[in-house]
Write a protein that holds these residues in place. Structure first.
Motif, PDB file in Angstrom:
ATOM      1  N   ILE A  35      12.102   0.554   0.413  1.00 31.81           N
ATOM      2  CA  ILE A  35      11.648   1.112  -0.852  1.00 31.81           C
ATOM      3  C   ILE A  35      11.791   0.082  -1.965  1.00 31.81           C
ATOM      4  O   ILE A  35      12.765  -0.685  -2.012  1.00 31.81           O
ATOM      5  N   CYS A  36      10.790   0.017  -2.831  1.00 28.88           N
ATOM      6  CA  CYS A  36      10.842  -0.857  -3.992  1.00 28.88           C
ATOM      7  C   CYS A  36      10.023  -0.221  -5.105  1.00 28.88           C
ATOM      8  O   CYS A  36       9.310   0.754  -4.873  1.00 28.88           O
ATOM      9  N   PHE A  37      10.125  -0.744  -6.309  1.00 23.41           N
ATOM     10  CA  PHE A  37       9.368  -0.168  -7.421  1.00 23.41           C
ATOM     11  C   PHE A  37       8.677  -1.261  -8.215  1.00 23.41           C
ATOM     12  O   PHE A  37       9.147  -2.397  -8.294  1.00 23.41           O
ATOM     13  N   ASN A  38       7.521  -0.913  -8.775  1.00 27.26           N
ATOM     14  CA  ASN A  38       6.762  -1.825  -9.623  1.00 27.26           C
ATOM     15  C   ASN A  38       6.580  -1.182 -10.991  1.00 27.26           C
ATOM     16  O   ASN A  38       6.198  -0.010 -11.081  1.00 27.26           O
ATOM     17  N   THR A  39       6.840  -1.955 -12.046  1.00 28.05           N
ATOM     18  CA  THR A  39       6.831  -1.414 -13.405  1.00 28.05           C
ATOM     19  C   THR A  39       5.495  -1.600 -14.125  1.00 28.05           C
ATOM     20  O   THR A  39       5.388  -1.298 -15.314  1.00 28.05           O
ATOM     21  N   GLY A  40       4.469  -2.075 -13.427  1.00 24.05           N
ATOM     22  CA  GLY A  40       3.175  -2.302 -14.068  1.00 24.05           C
ATOM     23  C   GLY A  40       2.524  -1.012 -14.529  1.00 24.05           C
ATOM     24  O   GLY A  40       2.516  -0.009 -13.814  1.00 24.05           O
ATOM     25  N   MET A  41       1.930  -1.046 -15.716  1.00 23.29           N
ATOM     26  CA  MET A  41       1.231   0.124 -16.237  1.00 23.29           C
ATOM     27  C   MET A  41      -0.198   0.209 -15.689  1.00 23.29           C
ATOM     28  O   MET A  41      -0.822   1.270 -15.713  1.00 23.29           O
ATOM     29  N   THR A  42      -0.739  -0.909 -15.229  1.00 20.66           N
ATOM     30  CA  THR A  42      -2.061  -0.952 -14.613  1.00 20.66           C
ATOM     31  C   THR A  42      -1.986  -1.822 -13.364  1.00 20.66           C
ATOM     32  O   THR A  42      -0.943  -2.408 -13.068  1.00 20.66           O
ATOM     33  N   GLY A  43      -3.113  -1.903 -12.639  1.00 20.64           N
ATOM     34  CA  GLY A  43      -3.176  -2.808 -11.501  1.00 20.64           C
ATOM     35  C   GLY A  43      -2.670  -2.237 -10.200  1.00 20.64           C
ATOM     36  O   GLY A  43      -2.271  -2.990  -9.300  1.00 20.64           O
ATOM     37  N   TYR A  44      -2.694  -0.894 -10.045  1.00 20.00           N
ATOM     38  CA  TYR A  44      -2.150  -0.328  -8.813  1.00 20.00           C
ATOM     39  C   TYR A  44      -2.928  -0.761  -7.570  1.00 20.00           C
ATOM     40  O   TYR A  44      -2.344  -0.970  -6.507  1.00 20.00           O
ATOM     41  N   GLN A  45      -4.242  -0.935  -7.692  1.00 17.95           N
ATOM     42  CA  GLN A  45      -5.027  -1.350  -6.530  1.00 17.95           C
ATOM     43  C   GLN A  45      -4.645  -2.762  -6.095  1.00 17.95           C
ATOM     44  O   GLN A  45      -4.521  -3.045  -4.896  1.00 17.95           O
ATOM     45  N   GLU A  46      -4.431  -3.658  -7.060  1.00 18.75           N
ATOM     46  CA  GLU A  46      -4.000  -5.015  -6.737  1.00 18.75           C
ATOM     47  C   GLU A  46      -2.636  -4.996  -6.052  1.00 18.75           C
ATOM     48  O   GLU A  46      -2.384  -5.780  -5.125  1.00 18.75           O
ATOM     49  N   ILE A  47      -1.760  -4.096  -6.499  1.00 19.57           N
ATOM     50  CA  ILE A  47      -0.441  -3.968  -5.881  1.00 19.57           C
ATOM     51  C   ILE A  47      -0.569  -3.492  -4.440  1.00 19.57           C
ATOM     52  O   ILE A  47       0.015  -4.080  -3.515  1.00 19.57           O
ATOM     53  N   HIS A  54       3.574  -5.857   2.281  1.00 16.88           N
ATOM     54  CA  HIS A  54       3.516  -5.313   3.643  1.00 16.88           C
ATOM     55  C   HIS A  54       4.888  -4.750   4.046  1.00 16.88           C
ATOM     56  O   HIS A  54       5.917  -5.400   3.882  1.00 16.88           O
ATOM     57  N   GLY A  55       4.882  -3.530   4.566  1.00 11.26           N
ATOM     58  CA  GLY A  55       6.111  -2.923   5.074  1.00 11.26           C
ATOM     59  C   GLY A  55       6.983  -2.263   4.028  1.00 11.26           C
ATOM     60  O   GLY A  55       8.109  -1.867   4.329  1.00 11.26           O
ATOM     61  N   GLN A  56       6.463  -2.095   2.805  1.00  6.12           N
ATOM     62  CA  GLN A  56       7.277  -1.514   1.746  1.00  6.12           C
ATOM     63  C   GLN A  56       6.700  -0.200   1.242  1.00  6.12           C
ATOM     64  O   GLN A  56       5.483  -0.034   1.113  1.00  6.12           O
ATOM     65  N   LEU A  57       7.587   0.741   0.961  1.00 12.21           N
ATOM     66  CA  LEU A  57       7.222   1.988   0.307  1.00 12.21           C
ATOM     67  C   LEU A  57       7.253   1.735  -1.196  1.00 12.21           C
ATOM     68  O   LEU A  57       8.299   1.429  -1.753  1.00 12.21           O
ATOM     69  N   MET A  58       6.101   1.848  -1.829  1.00 11.17           N
ATOM     70  CA  MET A  58       5.962   1.469  -3.228  1.00 11.17           C
ATOM     71  C   MET A  58       6.154   2.660  -4.160  1.00 11.17           C
ATOM     72  O   MET A  58       5.442   3.663  -4.060  1.00 11.17           O
ATOM     73  N   VAL A  59       7.105   2.524  -5.073  1.00  9.79           N
ATOM     74  CA  VAL A  59       7.310   3.504  -6.136  1.00  9.79           C
ATOM     75  C   VAL A  59       6.661   2.950  -7.400  1.00  9.79           C
ATOM     76  O   VAL A  59       6.983   1.842  -7.833  1.00  9.79           O
ATOM     77  N   THR A  60       5.730   3.696  -7.970  1.00 10.00           N
ATOM     78  CA  THR A  60       5.106   3.266  -9.222  1.00 10.00           C
ATOM     79  C   THR A  60       5.806   3.966 -10.382  1.00 10.00           C
ATOM     80  O   THR A  60       5.915   5.187 -10.409  1.00 10.00           O
ATOM     81  N   THR A  61       6.273   3.171 -11.346  1.00  8.03           N
ATOM     82  CA  THR A  61       7.005   3.760 -12.472  1.00  8.03           C
ATOM     83  C   THR A  61       6.066   4.325 -13.533  1.00  8.03           C
ATOM     84  O   THR A  61       6.478   5.169 -14.324  1.00  8.03           O
ATOM     85  N   ASN A  62       4.807   3.852 -13.565  1.00 10.38           N
ATOM     86  CA  ASN A  62       3.825   4.463 -14.463  1.00 10.38           C
ATOM     87  C   ASN A  62       3.619   5.922 -14.052  1.00 10.38           C
ATOM     88  O   ASN A  62       3.468   6.229 -12.872  1.00 10.38           O
ATOM     89  N   ASN A  75      -9.627  -5.707  -4.896  1.00 12.85           N
ATOM     90  CA  ASN A  75      -8.772  -5.868  -3.717  1.00 12.85           C
ATOM     91  C   ASN A  75      -8.236  -7.291  -3.631  1.00 12.85           C
ATOM     92  O   ASN A  75      -8.970  -8.246  -3.879  1.00 12.85           O
ATOM     93  N   GLN A  76      -6.972  -7.422  -3.253  1.00 18.54           N
ATOM     94  CA  GLN A  76      -6.365  -8.730  -3.065  1.00 18.54           C
ATOM     95  C   GLN A  76      -6.280  -9.127  -1.591  1.00 18.54           C
ATOM     96  O   GLN A  76      -5.787 -10.196  -1.243  1.00 18.54           O
TER      97      GLN A  76
END
Length: 367
Positions: A35-47, A54-62, A75-76
């Motif tokens: 588990i990890c978290f990303n604090t970006g307000m935009t850009g979820y598709q790039e994330i 790869h292999g991470q459960l993404m928590v979005t703080t937005n 897409n990246q």
């Protein structure tokens, strides 16, 4: 307008802490990952499509995810790379006219499991207090004991080699073949936008698999070598470390981003370490020690380079420092054509604060 009957779901952390949520869709019922978290307000598709996740459960703080849908050009990589998504509010109805797909359809096409209606503020606070750890999200509420047992055996990120999971299987070309210069890219999990920025600097690229040798790369007769970002621990990537060492010894212009930066450090005998909860977001402040200017940077890494060892290394000049925690964010080799940074200049949250790094690389191989 879409309406959904949401199914109860649960998040279980490695330390047995639990959070209740709702399944975003029914395309899958369980997903494991760190588990990890990303604090970006935009850009979820790039994330979501960044191979480094790869292999991470993404928590979005937005608080709102999915509200502007998805677009193919953003897409990246060729598909989502996260193991699963955890968010507060999931929007099924995108408002951006140019979006190709809703985020729901985007996730469904990749059979990616997501949960929403979860207290992400409390979850992120817990991760910051107790560190990154493995977790599982599931709708199998009647199998919680079984999920906990499976979680015990799920591989730890520390010591895990993941470049082989996201690297290209065969070499391919990128850019204009009539460009003046050529760059050999070691694909440890490279983002598409990095390739775009490199190719804009009069360069034709050949992208090589993660386990390629220096001889493989030099068969392209490149003017320079680029070492990409990647998921996982850099230390198991022995062939990439040896490649970097040989390239630097031969004074071939070399640039590394993120895990590529860590690979260069390891090639010089400087160690890396697993961070408590990593840096992931688009508002990380970095000081350029050469110019005295600060940069707003995009970061995504759970490992870092040992700053004390770098400071005591006679051939290393530290060029960048993360201002939040003073971790090492960039360095160069004093007598060689080689430098690297821990952050992602191609992501451009500044938006142009760090573009000069690609220009510096160009000056290095074009001189």
């Amino acid at each position: 307008m879409r309406y959904h009957k949401k199914i109860d779901a649960i998040l279980i952390l490695e330390d047995h802490t639990q959070f209740k949520g709702k399944a975003v869709s029914n395309n899958q019922d369980t997903a494991f990952g760190e588990i990890c978290f990303n604090t970006g307000m935009t850009g979820y598709q790039e994330i979501f499509t960044d191979p480094s996740y790869h292999g991470q459960l993404m928590v979005t703080t937005n608080a709102h995810i999915g509200n502007y849908g998805t677009h193919t050009d953003e897409n990246q990589s060729n598909s989502p790379k996260i193991a699963g998504l955890i968010c507060k509010n999931f929007s099924y109805n995108p408002s951006r006219a140019s979006s190709n797909l809703s985020l729901e359809d985007f996730l469904n096409q990749s059979n990616l499991f997501a949960i929403s209606d979860l207290d992400t503020r409390a979850l992120v606070h817990h991760i910051r207090q107790h560190g990154a750890m493995n977790a599982v999200i599931s709708t199998q509420l009647d199998k919680i004991d079984q999920l906990k047992e499976q979680l015990k055996t799920y591989p730890k990120m520390n010591g895990l080699e993941l470049a082989s999971k996201v690297s290209t299987q065969k070499p391919y070309y990128f850019g204009n073949k009539n460009s003046t210069y050529k760059i050999a890219v070691l694909d440890l999990g490279v983002k598409t936008n990095i390739l775009k920025y490199l190719s804009k600097r009069e360069a034709y690229l050949k992208v090589f698999p993660y386990n390629s040798s220096l001889e493989d790369l030099m068969s392209f007769e490149p003017n320079a070598i680029f070492l990409s970002n990647s998921p996982g621990d850099p230390q198991p990537l022995k062939s990439a470390i040896e490649l970097a060492k040989s390239a630097i010894d031969k004074n071939i212009p070399t640039f590394g981003i993120c895990l590529g930066h860590q690979i260069i450090a390891l090639s010089q005998g400087i160690s890396t370490f697993k961070m408590h909860h990593g840096h992931r977001g688009i508002n990380h402040p970095v000081m350029n020690l050469v110019t005295g200017k600060s940069e707003i940077t995009s970061q995504n890494h759970g490992f870092a380079v040992n700053k004390d060892e770098a400071e005591n290394h006679s051939d290393i000049e530290i060029t960048h420092i993360h201002l939040n925690d003073q971790t090492l964010a960039g360095f160069r080799l004093k007598e060689k054509k080689c430098f690297s940074v821990q952050y992602h200049p191609e992501a451009g949250p500044g938006p142009n604060d760090a573009n000069y790094l690609f220009d510096d690389f160009y000056k290095m191989y074009a001189s």
